[in-house]
Write a protein that holds these residues in place. Structure first.
Motif, PDB file in Angstrom:
ATOM      1  N   SER A 159       6.252  -0.784  -5.383  1.00  0.00           N
ATOM      2  CA  SER A 159       5.373  -0.698  -6.414  1.00  0.00           C
ATOM      3  C   SER A 159       5.976  -0.971  -7.855  1.00  0.00           C
ATOM      4  CB  SER A 159       5.145   0.813  -5.842  1.00  0.00           C
ATOM      5  OG  SER A 159       4.078   1.104  -6.954  1.00  0.00           O
ATOM      6  N   VAL A 160       5.335  -1.236  -8.708  1.00  0.00           N
ATOM      7  CA  VAL A 160       6.173  -1.136 -10.073  1.00  0.00           C
ATOM      8  C   VAL A 160       5.707  -0.198 -10.442  1.00  0.00           C
ATOM      9  CG1 VAL A 160       6.573  -2.823 -11.902  1.00  0.00           C
ATOM     10  CG2 VAL A 160       6.306  -4.275  -9.835  1.00  0.00           C
ATOM     11  N   PRO A 189      -6.662  -4.032  -6.776  1.00  0.00           N
ATOM     12  CA  PRO A 189      -8.103  -3.762  -7.376  1.00  0.00           C
ATOM     13  C   PRO A 189      -7.627  -2.353  -7.714  1.00  0.00           C
ATOM     14  CG  PRO A 189      -8.374  -3.942  -5.244  1.00  0.00           C
ATOM     15  CD  PRO A 189      -6.796  -3.754  -5.200  1.00  0.00           C
ATOM     16  N   HIS A 190      -7.160  -1.105  -7.416  1.00  0.00           N
ATOM     17  CA  HIS A 190      -7.863   0.043  -8.592  1.00  0.00           C
ATOM     18  C   HIS A 190      -6.027  -0.124  -9.252  1.00  0.00           C
ATOM     19  CE1 HIS A 190      -3.584   0.884  -5.991  1.00  0.00           C
ATOM     20  NE2 HIS A 190      -4.411   1.165  -5.242  1.00  0.00           N
ATOM     21  N   GLY A 191      -5.110  -0.656  -9.644  1.00  0.00           N
ATOM     22  CA  GLY A 191      -4.608  -0.683 -10.957  1.00  0.00           C
ATOM     23  C   GLY A 191      -2.876  -1.740 -10.700  1.00  0.00           C
ATOM     24  N   SER A 192      -2.389  -0.722  -9.514  1.00  0.00           N
ATOM     25  CA  SER A 192      -0.876  -0.917  -9.472  1.00  0.00           C
ATOM     26  C   SER A 192      -0.297  -2.034  -9.451  1.00  0.00           C
ATOM     27  CB  SER A 192      -0.954   0.087  -8.312  1.00  0.00           C
ATOM     28  OG  SER A 192      -1.821  -0.366  -7.159  1.00  0.00           O
ATOM     29  N   GLN A 193       0.169  -2.296  -9.268  1.00  0.00           N
ATOM     30  CA  GLN A 193       1.641  -3.566  -9.034  1.00  0.00           C
ATOM     31  C   GLN A 193       2.158  -3.248  -7.937  1.00  0.00           C
ATOM     32  OE1 GLN A 193       2.933  -4.956 -12.884  1.00  0.00           O
ATOM     33  NE2 GLN A 193       1.130  -7.497 -12.587  1.00  0.00           N
ATOM     34  N   PHE A 246       0.800  -0.952   0.539  1.00  0.00           N
ATOM     35  CA  PHE A 246      -0.081  -0.276  -0.131  1.00  0.00           C
ATOM     36  C   PHE A 246       0.885   1.076  -0.033  1.00  0.00           C
ATOM     37  CE2 PHE A 246      -1.974  -3.520   2.341  1.00  0.00           C
ATOM     38  CZ  PHE A 246      -3.482  -3.552   1.162  1.00  0.00           C
ATOM     39  N   ALA A 247       0.599   2.061  -0.594  1.00  0.00           N
ATOM     40  CA  ALA A 247       0.692   4.057  -0.830  1.00  0.00           C
ATOM     41  C   ALA A 247       1.269   4.262   0.340  1.00  0.00           C
ATOM     42  CB  ALA A 247       0.258   4.276  -1.889  1.00  0.00           C
TER      43      ALA A 247
END
Length: 111
Positions: free
Chosen positions: A110-111, A82-86, A58-59
């Motif tokens: 985070s990618v 779910p919102h698209g970040s890998q 998580f950010a």
């Protein structure tokens, strides 16, 4: 005679329809199992830019340490939010060379 031909023709057709799909992929019988390919050897991947090693994907998660570009890592797991970040769960390759796992040697980037 006509009924006999009709019965034989349909019996043959139904018999073929029952046994033929067993040899086809859609019928469930796989003649060859798919081969799983893995990389030969545990060669680490390198980070492309500076990243923060986080405790969770998580950010807003706390950072464990900063990774410089070119840090060798081994990917253990990947996750798509779910919102698209890998996110990748990685282990620092340098800790593998030392033979011990430090508290800040594994985490999420985070990618």
């Amino acid at each position: 005679m006509e009924i006999m031909r009709f019965t034989i023709r349909w019996g043959w057709l139904l018999g073929l329809a029952l046994f033929a799909p067993a040899a086809l992929p859609a019928g469930g019988a796989d003649r060859m199992q798919p081969e799983i390919r893995r990389r030969q050897g545990p060669s680490p991947l390198l980070t492309l830019n500076d990243s923060l090693l986080k405790t969770s994907p998580f950010a807003i998660a706390p950072s464990l340490r900063k990774l410089q570009a070119g840090t060798p890592v081994r990917v253990l797991h990947q996750w798509q939010a779910p919102h698209g970040s890998q996110w990748l769960y990685v282990c620092l390759a340098e800790s593998d060379l030392l033979g011990s796992v430090h508290s800040a040697s594994r985490g999420w980037i985070s990618v």
